[in-house]
Design a protein around this motif. Structure first.
Motif, PDB file in Angstrom:
ATOM      1  N   GLN A 127      -0.477   1.841 106.183  1.00 34.95           N
ATOM      2  CA  GLN A 127      -0.788   0.902 107.216  1.00 34.95           C
ATOM      3  C   GLN A 127      -0.879   2.238 108.697  1.00 34.95           C
ATOM      4  OE1 GLN A 127       1.949  -2.164 107.669  1.00 34.95           O
ATOM      5  NE2 GLN A 127       1.258  -2.899 105.726  1.00 34.95           N
ATOM      6  N   ASN A 128      -0.343   3.383 108.637  1.00 36.35           N
ATOM      7  CA  ASN A 128      -0.201   4.213 109.480  1.00 36.35           C
ATOM      8  C   ASN A 128       0.948   3.864 110.524  1.00 36.35           C
ATOM      9  OD1 ASN A 128      -0.858   6.545 110.862  1.00 36.35           O
ATOM     10  ND2 ASN A 128      -2.455   5.883 112.000  1.00 36.35           N
ATOM     11  N   ARG A 129       1.867   3.637 109.909  1.00 37.24           N
ATOM     12  CA  ARG A 129       3.068   3.054 110.690  1.00 37.24           C
ATOM     13  C   ARG A 129       4.292   3.859 110.416  1.00 37.24           C
ATOM     14  NH1 ARG A 129       2.365  -1.741 113.265  1.00 37.24           N
ATOM     15  NH2 ARG A 129       4.879  -1.817 113.603  1.00 37.24           N
ATOM     16  N   LEU A 130       4.034   5.250 110.597  1.00 32.81           N
ATOM     17  CA  LEU A 130       5.063   6.286 110.186  1.00 32.81           C
ATOM     18  C   LEU A 130       5.999   6.484 111.380  1.00 32.81           C
ATOM     19  CD1 LEU A 130       2.732   8.929 108.685  1.00 32.81           C
ATOM     20  CD2 LEU A 130       4.244   7.473 107.411  1.00 32.81           C
ATOM     21  N   ALA A 131       7.313   6.553 111.006  1.00 27.45           N
ATOM     22  CA  ALA A 131       8.253   6.772 112.083  1.00 27.45           C
ATOM     23  C   ALA A 131       8.604   8.205 112.291  1.00 27.45           C
ATOM     24  CB  ALA A 131       9.751   5.710 111.743  1.00 27.45           C
ATOM     25  N   HIS A 132       9.262   8.523 113.288  1.00 25.67           N
ATOM     26  CA  HIS A 132       9.481  10.006 113.431  1.00 25.67           C
ATOM     27  C   HIS A 132      10.723  10.609 112.763  1.00 25.67           C
ATOM     28  CE1 HIS A 132      11.548   8.060 116.690  1.00 25.67           C
ATOM     29  NE2 HIS A 132      12.696   9.119 116.555  1.00 25.67           N
ATOM     30  N   ALA A 133      11.795   9.485 112.403  1.00 23.59           N
ATOM     31  CA  ALA A 133      12.849  10.039 111.723  1.00 23.59           C
ATOM     32  C   ALA A 133      13.325   8.757 110.727  1.00 23.59           C
ATOM     33  CB  ALA A 133      13.801  10.212 112.713  1.00 23.59           C
ATOM     34  N   TYR A 134      13.573   9.474 109.616  1.00 26.09           N
ATOM     35  CA  TYR A 134      14.162   8.424 108.545  1.00 26.09           C
ATOM     36  C   TYR A 134      15.573   9.057 108.171  1.00 26.09           C
ATOM     37  CZ  TYR A 134       9.216   6.980 107.990  1.00 26.09           C
ATOM     38  OH  TYR A 134       7.980   6.555 108.377  1.00 26.09           O
ATOM     39  N   ILE A 135      16.458   8.197 107.801  1.00 27.77           N
ATOM     40  CA  ILE A 135      17.689   8.512 107.184  1.00 27.77           C
ATOM     41  C   ILE A 135      17.957   7.861 105.707  1.00 27.77           C
ATOM     42  CG2 ILE A 135      19.353   6.970 108.540  1.00 27.77           C
ATOM     43  CD1 ILE A 135      21.294   9.068 108.178  1.00 27.77           C
ATOM     44  N   PHE A 136      17.910   8.590 104.943  1.00 26.38           N
ATOM     45  CA  PHE A 136      18.454   8.042 103.267  1.00 26.38           C
ATOM     46  C   PHE A 136      19.747   7.982 102.909  1.00 26.38           C
ATOM     47  CE2 PHE A 136      13.998   9.630 102.242  1.00 26.38           C
ATOM     48  CZ  PHE A 136      13.149   8.480 102.819  1.00 26.38           C
ATOM     49  N   VAL A 137      20.417   6.863 102.719  1.00 24.23           N
ATOM     50  CA  VAL A 137      21.819   6.702 102.414  1.00 24.23           C
ATOM     51  C   VAL A 137      22.177   6.132 101.215  1.00 24.23           C
ATOM     52  CG1 VAL A 137      23.916   5.319 103.143  1.00 24.23           C
ATOM     53  CG2 VAL A 137      22.053   5.980 104.754  1.00 24.23           C
ATOM     54  N   GLY A 138      22.942   7.057 100.401  1.00 20.16           N
ATOM     55  CA  GLY A 138      23.108   6.144  98.894  1.00 20.16           C
ATOM     56  C   GLY A 138      24.156   7.186  98.012  1.00 20.16           C
ATOM     57  N   PRO A 139      24.797   6.755  96.951  1.00 20.88           N
ATOM     58  CA  PRO A 139      25.436   7.585  95.982  1.00 20.88           C
ATOM     59  C   PRO A 139      24.724   8.711  95.639  1.00 20.88           C
ATOM     60  CG  PRO A 139      25.511   5.472  95.417  1.00 20.88           C
ATOM     61  CD  PRO A 139      24.432   5.389  96.251  1.00 20.88           C
ATOM     62  N   ARG A 140      25.530   9.773  95.090  1.00 21.69           N
ATOM     63  CA  ARG A 140      24.856  10.924  94.539  1.00 21.69           C
ATOM     64  C   ARG A 140      23.751  10.685  93.200  1.00 21.69           C
ATOM     65  NH1 ARG A 140      29.659  10.214  91.901  1.00 21.69           N
ATOM     66  NH2 ARG A 140      29.787  10.506  89.376  1.00 21.69           N
ATOM     67  N   GLY A 141      22.888  11.459  93.160  1.00 21.39           N
ATOM     68  CA  GLY A 141      21.887  10.990  91.849  1.00 21.39           C
ATOM     69  C   GLY A 141      21.148   9.936  91.955  1.00 21.39           C
ATOM     70  N   THR A 142      20.836   9.333  93.386  1.00 22.61           N
ATOM     71  CA  THR A 142      20.019   8.101  93.152  1.00 22.61           C
ATOM     72  C   THR A 142      18.674   8.479  93.706  1.00 22.61           C
ATOM     73  OG1 THR A 142      20.936   7.435  95.456  1.00 22.61           O
ATOM     74  CG2 THR A 142      22.051   6.406  93.426  1.00 22.61           C
ATOM     75  N   GLY A 143      18.498   9.687  94.028  1.00 23.84           N
ATOM     76  CA  GLY A 143      17.122   9.924  94.608  1.00 23.84           C
ATOM     77  C   GLY A 143      16.669  10.027  95.977  1.00 23.84           C
ATOM     78  N   LYS A 144      17.859  10.408  96.910  1.00 25.24           N
ATOM     79  CA  LYS A 144      17.438  10.564  98.259  1.00 25.24           C
ATOM     80  C   LYS A 144      16.580  11.871  98.610  1.00 25.24           C
ATOM     81  CE  LYS A 144      21.846  10.898  99.060  1.00 25.24           C
ATOM     82  NZ  LYS A 144      22.404  10.706  97.641  1.00 25.24           N
ATOM     83  N   THR A 145      17.048  12.843  97.989  1.00 26.33           N
ATOM     84  CA  THR A 145      16.188  14.338  98.368  1.00 26.33           C
ATOM     85  C   THR A 145      14.801  14.145  97.462  1.00 26.33           C
ATOM     86  OG1 THR A 145      18.300  15.432  98.464  1.00 26.33           O
ATOM     87  CG2 THR A 145      16.206  17.001  98.424  1.00 26.33           C
ATOM     88  N   SER A 146      15.015  13.617  96.345  1.00 26.81           N
ATOM     89  CA  SER A 146      13.620  13.606  95.526  1.00 26.81           C
ATOM     90  C   SER A 146      12.535  12.723  96.475  1.00 26.81           C
ATOM     91  CB  SER A 146      13.843  13.040  94.229  1.00 26.81           C
ATOM     92  OG  SER A 146      14.527  13.793  93.550  1.00 26.81           O
TER      93      SER A 146
END
Length: 605
Positions: free
Chosen positions: A34-53
């Motif tokens: 929908q071309n509704r991209l924000a300028h900043a995202y933050i991924f929160v979660g335990p280790r090994g759940t796929g944040k960096t991926s």
């Protein structure tokens, strides 16, 4: 060619490859579409759940040659460079290594004004962003709030509480959850199939439980097992290498606790310790198992996603054997034991003590249960009689007392000794022959020295037999001195004063007749429970001793059920000052005996 570990080799490359985070991937794909991209995202979660991926997949979706797209090709130069970490338009760094404000100014603030070299966007992926210093966060505020149109920020953190709210408010937050064990197990089986490894279902399930929701941990453990076992991996190999405890072992230990089977529980703990298992991990597994029992008892459907149907069925069955209050008490006790085990040199001792204490807790009735039972008895309600425990030793009591509720358990240790005096008056027929020469009954109570029966010249000494049986032939004069009504009123008043807890049971009946050596107390049919309590050994002995003292001669009591019996309440002889109910409860001999046996104390609630 160098070896690539499973965690990197099978890293997700598209949104569809991300496991267990559908709520994140669906939102990001809709934003791109929908071309509704924000300028900043933050991924929160335990280790090994796929944040960096997920951050890298987002970067490839935006900078792919076909992008922005929901399905990056993965073969173009931009996708390859992002996957390899060499793209000039995607700057990924660790905040822990670049926490100073000068690094942030050099890496981000001074470079955001430059346009991307190849793709459409310039992305900054900051891992463990909570490690940045306060000065670095403050320096980043203005740039993060109004970045250039070609710049996107993607932060990842395992500790969002350390990130300032001024940063969080400028980002779209996505919380990644722990990956359910069934999904991890299926993914490991898929990796094993691709690598030609024979991985059993039990081994995959144990790895998934040990990973605690982290896919990277599970893949790393599988990599280690392949190096240890080769291409065939069984559940026993997983337990041996990582010191895990089989689910069946934890369930068996819990069964021993529920069954009050102390020897088997201690043997199981000893076997695990001798096998080299980490007892702290075993304690944690037991607490987790009790938590699963609690949740499955409260909401069985809530555990299906985490455990699956096969593992949930035995949990639900086992949870039916315990009450929620008992599960909560066990979890608290074992949690305290776990905290002590962390610093204790002898972990096995603390584990064994915790297991024995848990069995004692399950075997005891709480004060609230006792008060509820007494309230039900007072109101005349039916009482659900508890079933005997599997490991309980049968108690030598008469049938009428065997069906009593949990309250008489306090007096169980003294019943066998106290029932003996009831049957002792029977072998005394020869005594009236020796008592016949006695001219006067007055000296009988004051006889001080025992003497043999053959000493006929000294008849006054013979009644000094320590039994009360010689008094039976001569109490005829004491019976007319007290009527049935007076005796019953006096007896009830004495019971109210000395044994208030059984007073309501005695008052449910009435004295029907009074003979030379026996009296009959009748109860209406609806007071059968009160009759059972009065027939118990300790209560019967107390009432017989009291009646004997009031009448002046030994008296046996019979308790009968009488149809159509109308009970008239007995008025108190005198008004006594009101006492604290808790003090009356403490003064009861049964309660004092229980406190002495269990070395306990009553706390106000």
């Amino acid at each position: 060619m160098s070896y690539t570990v499973f965690a990197r080799k099978y890293r997700p490359q598209t949104f569809d490859d991300v496991i267990g985070q559908e709520h994140i991937t669906t939102t990001l794909k809709n934003a791109i579409e929908q071309n509704r991209l924000a300028h900043a995202y933050i991924f929160v979660g335990p280790r090994g759940t796929g944040k960096t991926s997920t951050a890298r997949i987002m970067a490839k979706a935006l900078n792919c040659v076909n992008g922005p797209t929901l399905h990056p090709c993965g073969v173009c130069d931009a996708c390859k460079e992002i996957a390899a970490g060499t793209s000039l338009d995607v700057l990924e760094f660790d905040a822990a290594s670049n926490t100073q404000v000068d690094k942030i100014r050099e890496l981000i603030i001074d470079n955001v004004k430059y346009a991307p070299t190849r793709g459409a966007y310039k992305l900054y992926i900051v891992d463990e962003v909570h490690m940045l210093s306060t000065s670095s966060f403050n320096a980043l505020l203005k740039t993060l709030e109004e970045p250039p149109a070609h710049v996107k920020f993607i932060f990842a953190t395992t500790d969002p509480q350390k990130v300032p709210t001024t940063i969080l408010s400028r980002c779209q937050r996505f919380d990644l959850k722990r990956i359910p064990a069934p999904l991890i197990s299926n993914h490991l089986l898929g990796i094993a199939a691709k690598e030609g490894i024979a991985l059993s279902n039990g081994a995959a399930d144990t790895l998934a439980r040990g990973a605690e929701g982290g896919m990277r941990d599970a893949e790393s453990m599988l990599d280690q097992l392949v190096a240890f076992c080769g291409n065939t991996i069984e559940e026993e190999d997983v337990l041996t290498v990582f010191g895990f405890t089989a689910r069946e072992t934890v369930s068996s230990l819990c069964d021993h606790l529920i069954d009050a089977n102390v020897p088997d529980a201690l043997r199981l703990i000893h076997a695990q310790a001798e096998a080299g298992k980490d007892l702290s991990r075993l304690m944690n597994d037991l607490i987790t198992h009790l938590r699963n029992l609690l949740v499955s008892k409260a909401d069985p459907d809530g555990m299906k996603d985490d455990l699956g149907e096969e593992a949930l069925a035995p949990l639900v069955e086992q949870s039916e054997r315990l009450q929620m209050s008992q599960l909560l008490e066990l979890i608290e006790q074992f949690a305290e034991a776990e905290s002590r085990m962390k610093w204790a040199p002898n972990k096995k001792m603390h584990f064994e003590i915790a297991a024995i204490r848990a069995i004692q807790t399950l075997s005891q009735a709480s004060l609230s249960d006792v008060l509820d039972t007494l309230s039900a008895l007072r109101d005349g309600k039916e009482i659900a009689r508890p079933e005997p425990r599997v490991a309980a030793v049968p108690r030598p009591v008469r049938p009428a007392a065997a069906t009593a509720p949990a309250k008489p358990k306090i007096a169980a240790p003294v019943r066998p000794a106290e029932t003996a005096p009831v049957s002792k008056p029977e072998p005394a027929p020869p005594l009236p022959v020796a008592a016949a020469p006695l001219p006067k009954p007055a000296p009988l109570p004051v006889a001080a020295a025992p003497a043999p029966k053959a000493a006929s010249p000294a008849p006054k000494v013979e009644p000094a037999v320590p039994k009360s049986d010689p008094v039976e032939p001569k109490p005829q004069a004491a019976v007319p001195e007290m009527s049935i009504e007076t005796l019953w009123k006096t007896l009830v008043t004495e019971v109210r004063r000395d044994r208030p807890l059984i007073a309501m049971w005695v008052e449910a009946g009435m004295l029907l007749d009074l003979g030379k050596d026996a009296a009959t107390i009748g109860f209406p049919p609806d007071a059968s429970l009160a009759q059972e309590y009065c027939e118990q050994a300790t209560n019967r002995k107390f009432l017989q001793d009291l009646a004997s003292r009031l009448t002046g001669h030994p008296l046996k009591l019979r308790f009968v059920k009488r149809e159509g019996l109308a009970i008239e309440p007995v008025a108190a002889l005198k008004t006594e000052p009101a006492r604290d109910p808790l003090e009356e409860f403490k003064d009861d001999p049964l309660i004092r005996k229980a406190l002495e046996i269990f070395r306990a104390e009553i706390q106000p609630v």
